[in-house]
Design a protein around this motif. Structure first.
Motif, PDB file in Angstrom:
ATOM      1  N   LEU A  69       1.063  -1.723  -0.002  1.00  0.00           N
ATOM      2  CA  LEU A  69       0.090   0.334   0.036  1.00  0.00           C
ATOM      3  C   LEU A  69       0.755   1.446  -0.040  1.00  0.00           C
ATOM      4  CD1 LEU A  69      -3.121   1.276   0.596  1.00  0.00           C
ATOM      5  CD2 LEU A  69      -2.097   1.313   2.514  1.00  0.00           C
ATOM      6  N   PHE A  70       1.761   1.696   0.860  1.00  0.00           N
ATOM      7  CA  PHE A  70       2.169   2.693   0.944  1.00  0.00           C
ATOM      8  C   PHE A  70       3.592   2.726  -0.039  1.00  0.00           C
ATOM      9  CE2 PHE A  70       1.634   2.115   5.360  1.00  0.00           C
ATOM     10  CZ  PHE A  70       0.538   3.075   5.495  1.00  0.00           C
ATOM     11  N   ALA A  71       3.812   1.364  -0.486  1.00  0.00           N
ATOM     12  CA  ALA A  71       4.853   2.024  -1.935  1.00  0.00           C
ATOM     13  C   ALA A  71       4.449   2.685  -3.042  1.00  0.00           C
ATOM     14  CB  ALA A  71       5.461  -0.093  -2.489  1.00  0.00           C
ATOM     15  N   GLU A  72       3.239   2.336  -2.934  1.00  0.00           N
ATOM     16  CA  GLU A  72       2.362   3.210  -3.942  1.00  0.00           C
ATOM     17  C   GLU A  72       1.813   4.312  -3.738  1.00  0.00           C
ATOM     18  OE1 GLU A  72      -0.317   1.465  -7.045  1.00  0.00           O
ATOM     19  OE2 GLU A  72       0.118  -0.353  -6.805  1.00  0.00           O
ATOM     20  N   MET A  73       1.395   4.115  -2.749  1.00  0.00           N
ATOM     21  CA  MET A  73       0.703   5.649  -2.253  1.00  0.00           C
ATOM     22  C   MET A  73       1.784   6.934  -1.951  1.00  0.00           C
ATOM     23  SD  MET A  73      -0.869   6.276   1.781  1.00  0.00           S
ATOM     24  CE  MET A  73      -2.439   5.162   1.655  1.00  0.00           C
ATOM     25  N   TYR A  74       3.649   6.708  -2.014  1.00  0.00           N
ATOM     26  CA  TYR A  74       4.515   7.218  -1.638  1.00  0.00           C
ATOM     27  C   TYR A  74       5.780   7.144  -2.664  1.00  0.00           C
ATOM     28  CZ  TYR A  74       2.072   9.309   2.732  1.00  0.00           C
ATOM     29  OH  TYR A  74       1.513   9.347   3.331  1.00  0.00           O
ATOM     30  N   GLY A  75       5.174   5.943  -3.024  1.00  0.00           N
ATOM     31  CA  GLY A  75       6.941   5.560  -4.062  1.00  0.00           C
ATOM     32  C   GLY A  75       6.976   5.078  -5.374  1.00  0.00           C
ATOM     33  N   PHE A  76       5.712   4.299  -6.058  1.00  0.00           N
ATOM     34  CA  PHE A  76       5.920   4.649  -7.369  1.00  0.00           C
ATOM     35  C   PHE A  76       4.080   4.061  -7.793  1.00  0.00           C
ATOM     36  CE2 PHE A  76       5.038   2.675 -12.025  1.00  0.00           C
ATOM     37  CZ  PHE A  76       5.687   3.519 -12.517  1.00  0.00           C
ATOM     38  N   PRO A  77       3.470   5.122  -8.015  1.00  0.00           N
ATOM     39  CA  PRO A  77       2.138   5.280  -8.940  1.00  0.00           C
ATOM     40  C   PRO A  77       1.922   3.773  -9.946  1.00  0.00           C
ATOM     41  CG  PRO A  77       2.277   7.006  -9.548  1.00  0.00           C
ATOM     42  CD  PRO A  77       3.543   6.400  -8.827  1.00  0.00           C
ATOM     43  N   LEU A  78       1.807   2.924  -9.320  1.00  0.00           N
ATOM     44  CA  LEU A  78       1.587   1.867 -10.517  1.00  0.00           C
ATOM     45  C   LEU A  78       0.724   1.561 -10.673  1.00  0.00           C
ATOM     46  CD1 LEU A  78       3.489  -0.540 -11.720  1.00  0.00           C
ATOM     47  CD2 LEU A  78       2.356  -2.673  -9.992  1.00  0.00           C
ATOM     48  N   THR A  79      -0.359   1.303  -9.984  1.00  0.00           N
ATOM     49  CA  THR A  79      -2.268   1.923 -10.397  1.00  0.00           C
ATOM     50  C   THR A  79      -2.391   2.737 -11.739  1.00  0.00           C
ATOM     51  OG1 THR A  79      -2.261   0.487  -8.497  1.00  0.00           O
ATOM     52  CG2 THR A  79      -4.623   1.374  -9.879  1.00  0.00           C
ATOM     53  N   ILE A  80      -2.004   4.088 -10.634  1.00  0.00           N
ATOM     54  CA  ILE A  80      -2.573   4.946 -11.680  1.00  0.00           C
ATOM     55  C   ILE A  80      -1.668   5.311 -13.328  1.00  0.00           C
ATOM     56  CG2 ILE A  80      -1.420   8.045 -11.704  1.00  0.00           C
ATOM     57  CD1 ILE A  80      -3.879   6.875  -9.902  1.00  0.00           C
ATOM     58  N   TYR A  81      -0.227   4.411 -12.935  1.00  0.00           N
ATOM     59  CA  TYR A  81      -0.037   4.354 -13.702  1.00  0.00           C
ATOM     60  C   TYR A  81      -0.338   2.754 -15.445  1.00  0.00           C
ATOM     61  CZ  TYR A  81       4.065   2.768 -17.494  1.00  0.00           C
ATOM     62  OH  TYR A  81       5.007   2.880 -18.220  1.00  0.00           O
ATOM     63  N   PHE A  82      -0.938   1.698 -14.554  1.00  0.00           N
ATOM     64  CA  PHE A  82      -1.827   1.144 -15.546  1.00  0.00           C
ATOM     65  C   PHE A  82      -2.543   1.873 -15.900  1.00  0.00           C
ATOM     66  CE2 PHE A  82       0.665  -1.919 -13.621  1.00  0.00           C
ATOM     67  CZ  PHE A  82       1.254  -2.784 -14.892  1.00  0.00           C
ATOM     68  N   LEU A  83      -3.768   2.459 -15.335  1.00  0.00           N
ATOM     69  CA  LEU A  83      -4.398   3.054 -15.796  1.00  0.00           C
ATOM     70  C   LEU A  83      -4.624   4.493 -16.485  1.00  0.00           C
ATOM     71  CD1 LEU A  83      -6.421   1.528 -12.043  1.00  0.00           C
ATOM     72  CD2 LEU A  83      -6.543   1.001 -14.619  1.00  0.00           C
ATOM     73  N   SER A  84      -3.472   4.952 -16.653  1.00  0.00           N
ATOM     74  CA  SER A  84      -3.375   6.235 -16.999  1.00  0.00           C
ATOM     75  C   SER A  84      -4.509   6.594 -17.983  1.00  0.00           C
ATOM     76  CB  SER A  84      -1.884   6.632 -16.776  1.00  0.00           C
ATOM     77  OG  SER A  84      -1.461   6.080 -17.861  1.00  0.00           O
ATOM     78  N   GLY A  85      -4.094   5.783 -19.111  1.00  0.00           N
ATOM     79  CA  GLY A  85      -5.162   5.929 -20.447  1.00  0.00           C
ATOM     80  C   GLY A  85      -6.795   6.179 -20.436  1.00  0.00           C
ATOM     81  N   TRP A  86      -7.043   5.500 -19.510  1.00  0.00           N
ATOM     82  CA  TRP A  86      -8.810   5.345 -18.443  1.00  0.00           C
ATOM     83  C   TRP A  86      -9.041   6.396 -18.285  1.00  0.00           C
ATOM     84  CZ3 TRP A  86     -11.298   5.079 -14.488  1.00  0.00           C
ATOM     85  CH2 TRP A  86     -12.609   5.046 -15.077  1.00  0.00           C
ATOM     86  N   LEU A  87      -7.974   7.337 -17.325  1.00  0.00           N
ATOM     87  CA  LEU A  87      -8.070   7.769 -16.326  1.00  0.00           C
ATOM     88  C   LEU A  87      -8.114   8.809 -16.832  1.00  0.00           C
ATOM     89  CD1 LEU A  87      -6.446   6.887 -13.038  1.00  0.00           C
ATOM     90  CD2 LEU A  87      -8.666   6.532 -13.526  1.00  0.00           C
ATOM     91  N   GLN A  88      -6.827   9.400 -17.855  1.00  0.00           N
ATOM     92  CA  GLN A  88      -7.193  11.219 -18.229  1.00  0.00           C
ATOM     93  C   GLN A  88      -8.293  10.855 -19.582  1.00  0.00           C
ATOM     94  OE1 GLN A  88      -4.991  12.888 -17.790  1.00  0.00           O
ATOM     95  NE2 GLN A  88      -3.798  12.341 -16.559  1.00  0.00           N
ATOM     96  N   SER A  89      -8.566  10.257 -20.138  1.00  0.00           N
ATOM     97  CA  SER A  89     -10.343   9.938 -21.097  1.00  0.00           C
ATOM     98  C   SER A  89     -10.964   9.909 -20.437  1.00  0.00           C
ATOM     99  CB  SER A  89     -10.066   8.425 -22.167  1.00  0.00           C
ATOM    100  OG  SER A  89      -8.289   8.480 -22.882  1.00  0.00           O
ATOM    101  N   ASN A  90     -11.378   9.945 -19.318  1.00  0.00           N
ATOM    102  CA  ASN A  90     -12.749   9.511 -18.786  1.00  0.00           C
ATOM    103  C   ASN A  90     -12.655  10.908 -17.364  1.00  0.00           C
ATOM    104  OD1 ASN A  90     -14.902   7.350 -18.872  1.00  0.00           O
ATOM    105  ND2 ASN A  90     -12.457   6.480 -19.135  1.00  0.00           N
ATOM    106  N   TYR A  91     -11.405  11.348 -17.335  1.00  0.00           N
ATOM    107  CA  TYR A  91     -11.415  12.323 -15.860  1.00  0.00           C
ATOM    108  C   TYR A  91     -10.347  13.388 -16.406  1.00  0.00           C
ATOM    109  CZ  TYR A  91     -14.462   8.727 -13.534  1.00  0.00           C
ATOM    110  OH  TYR A  91     -15.323   7.655 -13.290  1.00  0.00           O
ATOM    111  N   PRO A  92     -10.305  14.253 -17.546  1.00  0.00           N
ATOM    112  CA  PRO A  92      -9.143  14.863 -18.490  1.00  0.00           C
ATOM    113  C   PRO A  92      -8.601  16.519 -17.507  1.00  0.00           C
ATOM    114  CG  PRO A  92     -11.541  15.198 -19.208  1.00  0.00           C
ATOM    115  CD  PRO A  92     -12.147  13.657 -18.365  1.00  0.00           C
ATOM    116  N   ASN A  93      -9.607  16.405 -16.495  1.00  0.00           N
ATOM    117  CA  ASN A  93      -9.101  17.205 -15.904  1.00  0.00           C
ATOM    118  C   ASN A  93      -8.603  17.149 -14.282  1.00  0.00           C
ATOM    119  OD1 ASN A  93     -10.646  19.360 -17.688  1.00  0.00           O
ATOM    120  ND2 ASN A  93     -12.808  18.792 -16.537  1.00  0.00           N
ATOM    121  N   VAL A  94      -8.374  16.041 -13.653  1.00  0.00           N
ATOM    122  CA  VAL A  94      -7.285  15.961 -12.819  1.00  0.00           C
ATOM    123  C   VAL A  94      -6.432  15.155 -13.572  1.00  0.00           C
ATOM    124  CG1 VAL A  94      -7.312  13.643 -11.121  1.00  0.00           C
ATOM    125  CG2 VAL A  94      -9.342  14.853 -12.088  1.00  0.00           C
ATOM    126  N   ASP A  95      -5.201  15.747 -12.338  1.00  0.00           N
ATOM    127  CA  ASP A  95      -3.822  15.637 -12.464  1.00  0.00           C
ATOM    128  C   ASP A  95      -3.551  14.074 -11.987  1.00  0.00           C
ATOM    129  OD1 ASP A  95      -0.726  15.304 -12.305  1.00  0.00           O
ATOM    130  OD2 ASP A  95      -0.624  17.716 -10.853  1.00  0.00           O
TER     131      ASP A  95
END
Length: 223
Positions: free
Chosen positions: A49-75
């Motif tokens: 949990l903390f490795a992704e919370m502060y280290g490397f956001p693996l989940t965000i990285y894998f889902l980045s395409g879908w997230l950016q397409s559906n929620y474009p106003n979020v960094d």
């Protein structure tokens, strides 16, 4: 949201992992091999949990395409965006004040409290050589495992990741298996007293009538 990236902070991964693991240790105090196995699995969950919370956001990285397409106003590579449930459900202000984040603290706090109360009851019963059937054991047969599950679920609400989402059901199954092993040993040690206790008290999910103030189960043997 327009914030600088808050990842790569591996010192925070280490500090938070150590703090929460030691905090859990102070509540649980593992002694047997089975205790250490369950505590080790819980510790691995926290590190992931903390490795992704502060280290490397693996989940965000894998889902980045879908997230950016559906929620474009979020960094999505800002720290606050790691609170995925608040972001996806459109919470517009500080996610630390969001409903999922607040609810997560309820589950985490309740889990640690349950672990602590159950450990004291179990320790006292072991000192007497009797069954633990009072306190949290009035409601479920395995309150410490329930406590670990509540804490992990709370962290999932606060900061869901693909790895911890996979780990969670695996760890739940592991705790159920550990509980079944404990029950077989208790049947050998306490026989019919434990059979009656099993018949009266559920393993992991308390009965609604008991939560609403129904009568506590009777005592068994010298417990």
């Amino acid at each position: 949201m327009s914030q600088s990236s808050a990842y790569g902070l591996w010192s925070l991964v280490l500090v938070n992992s150590v703090v929460f693991i030691l905090f859990a240790y102070s509540f649980f105090k593992p002694k047997t091999t089975r205790d250490w196995r369950s505590f080790g699995a819980f510790s691995a969950f926290l590190v992931a949990l903390f490795a992704e919370m502060y280290g490397f956001p693996l989940t965000i990285y894998f889902l980045s395409g879908w997230l950016q397409s559906n929620y474009p106003n979020v960094d999505w590579f800002s720290h606050d965006a790691g609170h995925l449930l608040e972001m996806i459900f459109g919470w517009k202000t500080n996610p630390h004040a969001g409903p999922f984040h607040i609810l997560s603290f309820v589950f985490i706090g309740a889990g640690f409290l349950l672990i602590s109360l159950a450990w004291k009851t179990l320790y006292d019963a072991q000192q007497r050589g009797s069954l633990a059937t009072t306190g949290a054991y009035d409601y479920v047969r395995h309150p410490q495992y329930v406590g670990f599950i509540l804490v992990m679920f709370g962290f999932l609400l606060q900061w869901p990741t693909l790895l911890t989402l996979v780990m969670f059901p695996v760890l739940v199954v592991m705790y159920v298996k550990l509980a079944r092993n404990e029950e077989r040993e208790a049947l050998v040690s306490f026989g019919d007293d434990y059979r009656r206790y099993m018949a009266d008290v559920p393993g992991f999910i308390p009965r609604l009538s008991r939560l609403l103030g129904g009568p506590a189960p009777k005592k068994y043997g010298n417990g």
